[in-house]
Design an enzyme around this catalytic site. Structure first.
Site, mmCIF file in Angstrom:
data_model
loop_
_atom_site.group_PDB
_atom_site.id
_atom_site.type_symbol
_atom_site.label_atom_id
_atom_site.label_comp_id
_atom_site.label_asym_id
_atom_site.label_seq_id
_atom_site.Cartn_x
_atom_site.Cartn_y
_atom_site.Cartn_z
ATOM 1 C CB CYS A 125 -0.874 0.032 1.258
ATOM 2 S SG CYS A 125 -2.054 -1.264 1.394
HETATM 3 N N1 NAD Z 1 -4.357 -6.357 1.370
HETATM 4 C C1 NAD Z 1 -4.698 -5.272 2.034
HETATM 5 O O1 NAD Z 1 -4.433 -5.093 3.237
HETATM 6 C C2 NAD Z 1 -5.444 -4.167 1.329
HETATM 7 C C3 NAD Z 1 -5.983 -3.143 2.090
HETATM 8 C C4 NAD Z 1 -6.696 -2.150 1.435
HETATM 9 C C5 NAD Z 1 -6.852 -2.166 0.065
HETATM 10 N N2 NAD Z 1 -6.292 -3.173 -0.635
HETATM 11 C C6 NAD Z 1 -6.508 -3.151 -2.091
HETATM 12 O O2 NAD Z 1 -7.460 -4.183 -2.426
HETATM 13 C C7 NAD Z 1 -7.175 -4.729 -3.717
HETATM 14 C C8 NAD Z 1 -7.009 -6.227 -3.579
HETATM 15 O O3 NAD Z 1 -5.895 -6.434 -2.760
HETATM 16 P P1 NAD Z 1 -5.682 -7.855 -2.045
HETATM 17 O O4 NAD Z 1 -4.597 -7.643 -1.032
HETATM 18 O O5 NAD Z 1 -6.974 -8.441 -1.619
HETATM 19 O O6 NAD Z 1 -5.107 -8.717 -3.280
HETATM 20 P P2 NAD Z 1 -4.897 -10.305 -3.306
HETATM 21 O O7 NAD Z 1 -3.824 -10.532 -4.299
HETATM 22 O O8 NAD Z 1 -4.797 -10.845 -1.937
HETATM 23 O O9 NAD Z 1 -6.295 -10.861 -3.909
HETATM 24 C C9 NAD Z 1 -6.716 -10.486 -5.200
HETATM 25 C C10 NAD Z 1 -7.425 -11.693 -5.814
HETATM 26 O O10 NAD Z 1 -7.972 -11.282 -7.063
HETATM 27 C C11 NAD Z 1 -7.819 -12.349 -7.976
HETATM 28 N N3 NAD Z 1 -7.926 -11.786 -9.329
HETATM 29 C C12 NAD Z 1 -6.978 -11.161 -10.044
HETATM 30 N N4 NAD Z 1 -7.495 -10.749 -11.215
HETATM 31 C C13 NAD Z 1 -8.818 -11.112 -11.233
HETATM 32 C C14 NAD Z 1 -9.884 -10.952 -12.142
HETATM 33 N N5 NAD Z 1 -9.723 -10.325 -13.307
HETATM 34 N N6 NAD Z 1 -11.104 -11.447 -11.817
HETATM 35 C C15 NAD Z 1 -11.288 -12.090 -10.644
HETATM 36 N N7 NAD Z 1 -10.311 -12.271 -9.719
HETATM 37 C C16 NAD Z 1 -9.088 -11.776 -10.024
HETATM 38 C C17 NAD Z 1 -6.499 -12.968 -7.635
HETATM 39 O O11 NAD Z 1 -6.448 -14.301 -8.103
HETATM 40 C C18 NAD Z 1 -6.489 -12.861 -6.120
HETATM 41 O O12 NAD Z 1 -6.993 -14.036 -5.522
HETATM 42 C C19 NAD Z 1 -5.920 -3.996 -4.203
HETATM 43 O O13 NAD Z 1 -6.315 -2.891 -4.976
HETATM 44 C C20 NAD Z 1 -5.286 -3.487 -2.894
HETATM 45 O O14 NAD Z 1 -4.517 -2.312 -3.110
HETATM 46 C C21 NAD Z 1 -5.595 -4.179 -0.068
HETATM 47 C C1 UD9 Z 2 -6.077 -0.465 4.400
HETATM 48 C C2 UD9 Z 2 -4.686 0.000 4.214
HETATM 49 O O1 UD9 Z 2 -4.302 0.424 3.144
HETATM 50 N N1 UD9 Z 2 -3.892 -0.078 5.315
HETATM 51 C C3 UD9 Z 2 -2.551 0.409 5.245
HETATM 52 C C4 UD9 Z 2 -1.656 -0.549 6.012
HETATM 53 O O2 UD9 Z 2 -0.372 -0.216 5.645
HETATM 54 P P1 UD9 Z 2 0.786 -1.296 5.815
HETATM 55 O O3 UD9 Z 2 0.226 -2.630 6.157
HETATM 56 O O4 UD9 Z 2 1.600 -1.208 4.575
HETATM 57 O O5 UD9 Z 2 1.546 -0.863 7.142
HETATM 58 P P2 UD9 Z 2 2.304 0.448 7.587
HETATM 59 O O6 UD9 Z 2 2.293 0.384 9.065
HETATM 60 O O7 UD9 Z 2 1.769 1.675 6.951
HETATM 61 O O8 UD9 Z 2 3.849 0.197 7.073
HETATM 62 C C5 UD9 Z 2 4.209 0.406 5.754
HETATM 63 C C6 UD9 Z 2 5.735 0.489 5.742
HETATM 64 O O9 UD9 Z 2 6.153 1.707 6.387
HETATM 65 C C7 UD9 Z 2 7.060 1.422 7.445
HETATM 66 N N2 UD9 Z 2 6.813 2.371 8.526
HETATM 67 C C8 UD9 Z 2 5.571 2.443 9.088
HETATM 68 C C9 UD9 Z 2 5.328 3.352 10.079
HETATM 69 C C10 UD9 Z 2 6.362 4.214 10.524
HETATM 70 O O10 UD9 Z 2 6.205 5.052 11.434
HETATM 71 N N3 UD9 Z 2 7.605 4.108 9.933
HETATM 72 C C11 UD9 Z 2 7.835 3.195 8.936
HETATM 73 O O11 UD9 Z 2 8.966 3.118 8.414
HETATM 74 C C12 UD9 Z 2 6.781 -0.028 7.833
HETATM 75 O O12 UD9 Z 2 7.935 -0.637 8.378
HETATM 76 C C13 UD9 Z 2 6.422 -0.644 6.481
HETATM 77 O O13 UD9 Z 2 7.580 -1.036 5.766
HETATM 78 O O14 UD9 Z 2 -1.808 -0.435 7.424
HETATM 79 C C14 UD9 Z 2 -1.613 0.900 7.926
HETATM 80 C C15 UD9 Z 2 -1.767 0.899 9.445
HETATM 81 O O15 UD9 Z 2 -0.767 0.054 9.978
HETATM 82 C C16 UD9 Z 2 -2.674 1.793 7.306
HETATM 83 O O16 UD9 Z 2 -2.551 3.114 7.790
HETATM 84 C C17 UD9 Z 2 -2.477 1.811 5.813
HETATM 85 O O17 UD9 Z 2 -3.541 2.619 5.223
#
Ligand code: NAD
Ligand code: UD9
Length: 455
Positions: A269
Site C-alpha cells: 500500500c
Molecule cells: N491487502 C490489504 O491489506 C489491502 C488493504 C486495502 C486495500 N487493498 C486493495 O485491495 C485490492 C485487492 O488487494 P488484495 O490484497 O486483496 O489482493 P490479493 O492478491 O490478496 O487478492 C486479489 C485476488 O484477485 C484475484 N484476481 C486477479 N485478477 C482477477 C480478475 N480479473 N477477476 C477475478 N479475480 C481476479 C487474484 O487471483 C487474487 O486471488 C488492491 O487494490 C489493494 O490495493 C488491499
Molecule cells: C487499508 C490500508 O491500506 N492499510 C494500510 C496498512 O499499511 P501497511 O500494512 O503497509 O503498514 P504500515 O504500518 O503503513 O507500514 C508500511 C511500511 O512503512 C514502514 N513504517 C511504518 C510506520 C512508521 O512510522 N515508519 C515506517 O517506516 C513499515 O515498516 C512498512 O515497511 O496499514 C496501515 C496501518 O498500519 C494503514 O494506515 C495503511 O492505510
C-alpha cells in the site's frame, strides 16, 4: 422487479465478490454473516477449490470462519456463469504500479467479466480496490459500457475503498468506509449495502472523491514517514538521537502524530498508492513535488543503511566484501509474513552485490529468493552465529525475537530502535548521531530514548 437498492434492503440481493484475496475473502464472510447470499468469484481456480474444501489461505479468516460462511450460502467459484445470479458486484482485484504507470488491468478485466455475465436487471457495481483518482470514470464505466451496460442507469456505480488492515488491531466492522458515487441513488444503494456490515459509512459526492480520499490516506502516511527518515539522516550528522526527539515531540497531546524512521517503506500500500497521485500529477502537468521527493527519501533508505553498515565495518577494519553479516528480519514490517516491497530484502540484495556473506533469520519467511538463489531463513537467533559474525543487522523488530541472544555480538546495527540504549554491545543505531560517532567503544549510556513526561 424491485430495484437493487430495495433488494439490498430486504437482504434479497445476492452479492458477488470479484477477487477473493486479503480483501475479498473477509468481505465475503462479512456479507454472508449479514444475511446475504455471496458468490466469491476468482480467476485462480486453485484458490477457489481450496475454499470449497474449507481451507482458507488468508490469515485473518481461519477455517472455522470459512466453514460458517460456506454453511451460510457462500459459494466460491471460478465459473463466471455463476455471476448471472448476482445483484451486487464488489471488485477487490489487485492493482499497483508497473514502470511508474498505474496497473488497472485486473479492474478492466473484472469489469468486462461483470458486463458479460451480470443479469439483465439493475445491478450495483462497487470498486473496493485501491485505484488512481478518476479510474471509475476512465476504466470502469467505459468497460461496463463496452459490455452493453448503462452506468448510472441499469448499473449503479460506487467506489468504497477498502481499509482493512490484515493483522492490525482494528476489526473490519469497526472501520467506517467512504462511499463515493455520482448520484444519490447510487450512493444510497452502496451505503445501504455497507451499513449492513460495518460501523458506518462516510458519503462523498463522486467516485473520484472517494478514490482521492483513499490515496490521500496512504500518501499522508508515506510523506510523514519520509519526514522522519530525512530527519534521522540529519540527526546522524548533528549528534542527536532522533528516537529521543520523536518520543519527546510525542508528549504533545495534540497536533503531532509519531512516525518512526526505518530501513525504508515496504508493503503493497504505502509505497504504491502515492504513486497513483504522482503519476496523475505528471499526466495533468501539475507534478506533486512534495510527494515525489518523499518517495525518493524513502526509496533511498535501504542504500543509506548499507552505507552506514559499510562505514561501520570499515572503521573496524572489515571490508564489506569480506564481512559475515547476520540479518534479523526480511519482511516489510514486524509480525507479518509479507515481503512485498520489503526494504530488508533490498538491503540484503545490496549487500550480496557487494559480496558480503549473509545469514538471514526470519521465522515468518519459510523460503525466498535472494541474489537469484533460493534461501531458507533461520527460524531462531543462534548465539554462536551472532558471536561469529562481523555484524548483526536488526532490520525488522518481530515480537518473537529475543535480543538477549545478541549479548555476545561484536557489532550490531539497529534500524528499528529495538535494543535498549543501555547495552554493553557496540550498537550503531539508525538516526542516532551519537551512536555513529563512537559505535566502537561507546560506554553504556545512562540516557534512554523513550522520553517520559515529567509533570
Ligand atoms: N491487502 C490489504 O491489506 C489491502 C488493504 C486495502 C486495500 N487493498 C486493495 O485491495 C485490492 C485487492 O488487494 P488484495 O490484497 O486483496 O489482493 P490479493 O492478491 O490478496 O487478492 C486479489 C485476488 O484477485 C484475484 N484476481 C486477479 N485478477 C482477477 C480478475 N480479473 N477477476 C477475478 N479475480 C481476479 C487474484 O487471483 C487474487 O486471488 C488492491 O487494490 C489493494 O490495493 C488491499
Ligand atoms: C487499508 C490500508 O491500506 N492499510 C494500510 C496498512 O499499511 P501497511 O500494512 O503497509 O503498514 P504500515 O504500518 O503503513 O507500514 C508500511 C511500511 O512503512 C514502514 N513504517 C511504518 C510506520 C512508521 O512510522 N515508519 C515506517 O517506516 C513499515 O515498516 C512498512 O515497511 O496499514 C496501515 C496501518 O498500519 C494503514 O494506515 C495503511 O492505510
Amino acid at each position: 422487479m424491485t430495484g437493487v437498492r430495495e433488494r439490498i434492503e430486504e437482504r434479497a440481493a445476492t452479492v458477488a465478490v470479484i477477487g477473493v484475496g486479503y480483501v475479498g475473502l473477509p468481505l465475503a464472510c462479512h456479507f454472508t454473516k449479514a444475511g446475504f447470499r455471496v458468490v466469491g468469484f476468482d480467476i485462480d481456480e486453485d484458490r477457489m477449490k481450496s475454499l470449497q474444501r474449507g481451507d482458507s489461505y488468508i490469515d485473518d479468516i481461519d477455517d472455522k470462519r470459512l466453514e460458517r460462511a460456506l454453511d451460510n450460502d457462500f459459494v466460491p467459484t471460478s465459473d463466471p456463469e455463476k455471476l448471472s445470479e448476482a445483484d451486487v458486484f464488489i471488485v477487490a482485484v489487485p492493482t499497483g504500479i508497473q514502470e511508474g504507470e498505474p496497473d488497472m488491468e485486473a479492474i478492466r478485466q473484472a469489469s468486462q467479466t461483470i458486463a458479460e455475465h451480470a443479469p439483465d436487471r439493475e445491478i450495483l457495481y462497487v470498486c473496493s480496490s485501491t485505484v488512481f483518482p478518476g479510474a471509475a470514470d476512465e476504466i470502469v464505466r467505459p468497460a461496463l459500457q463496452a459490455g452493453g451496460r448503462r452506468p448510472g442507469e441499469d448499473t449503479l456505480v460506487a467506489v468504497v475503498p477498502e481499509r482493512i488492515n490484515p493483522g492490525g488491531r482494528y476489526e473490519f466492522e469497526d472501520i467506517p468506509l467512504i462511499v463515493g458515487a455520482d448520484s444519490d441513488l447510487e450512493r444510497t444503494a452502496a451505503q445501504k449495502l455497507f451499513n449492513a456490515v460495518t460501523v458506518g459509512t462516510a458519503p462523498v459526492t463522486s467516485t473520484k472523491a472517494a478514490e482521492m480520499a483513499k490515496t490521500l490516506e496512504n500518501t499522508y502516511r508515506m510523506v510523514n514517514i519520509a519526514l522522519v527518515n530525512e530527519l534521522a539522516r540529519h540527526a546522524e550528522e548533528v549528534d542527536v538521537d532522533i528516537w529521543e526527539v520523536i518520543n519527546a515531540a510525542g508528549t504533545k497531546p495534540f497536533g503531532f502524530q509519531e512516525f518512526y524512521p526505518g530501513p525504508g517503506v515496504g508493503g503493497h500500500c504505502i509505497p504504491v498508492d502515492p504513486q497513483f497521485l504522482t503519476w496523475l500529477g505528471r499526466r495533468e502537468g501539475d507534478p506533486l513535488r512534495l510527494v515525489e521527493q518523499a518517495n525518493v527519501i524513502n526509496e533511498t533508505m535501504p542504500a543509506h543503511v548499507v552505507d552506514q553498515v559499510e562505514t561501520g565495518l570499515g572503521a573496524r577494519g572489515v571490508p564489506i566484501d569480506d564481512a559475515s553479516i547476520v540479518v534479523l528480519g526480511l519482511t516489510y514490517k514486524p509480525n507479518v509474513s509479507d515481503i512485498r516491497n520489503s526494504p530488508a530484502m533490498a538491503i540484503c540484495e545490496n549487500l550480496c552485490a557487494k559480496n558480503a556473506t549473509l545469514t538471514a533469520i526470519d521465522p515468518y519467511v519459510d523460503s525466498t529468493t535472494l541474489a537469484n538463489d533460493q534461501i531458507e531463513p533461520e527460524n531462531e537467533i543462534d548465539r554462536d552465529l551472532i558471536a561469529d559474525a562481523d555484524i548483526t543487522l536488526l532490520l525488522v523488530d518481530h515480537d518473537v525475537f529475543e535480543y538477549d541472544a545478541l549479548e555476545d555480538a561484536p557489532f550490531v546495527f539497529d534500524a528499528q530502535n529495538a535494543l535498549p540504549t543501555e547495552t554493553a554491545m557496540p550498537v550503531l543505531r539508525l538516526g542516532d548521531g551519537e551512536s555513529l560517532s563512537n559505535a566502537h567503544s561507546r560506554p553504556a549510556s545512562s540516557a534512554t530514548s523513550s522520553t517520559t513526561f515529567q509533570s
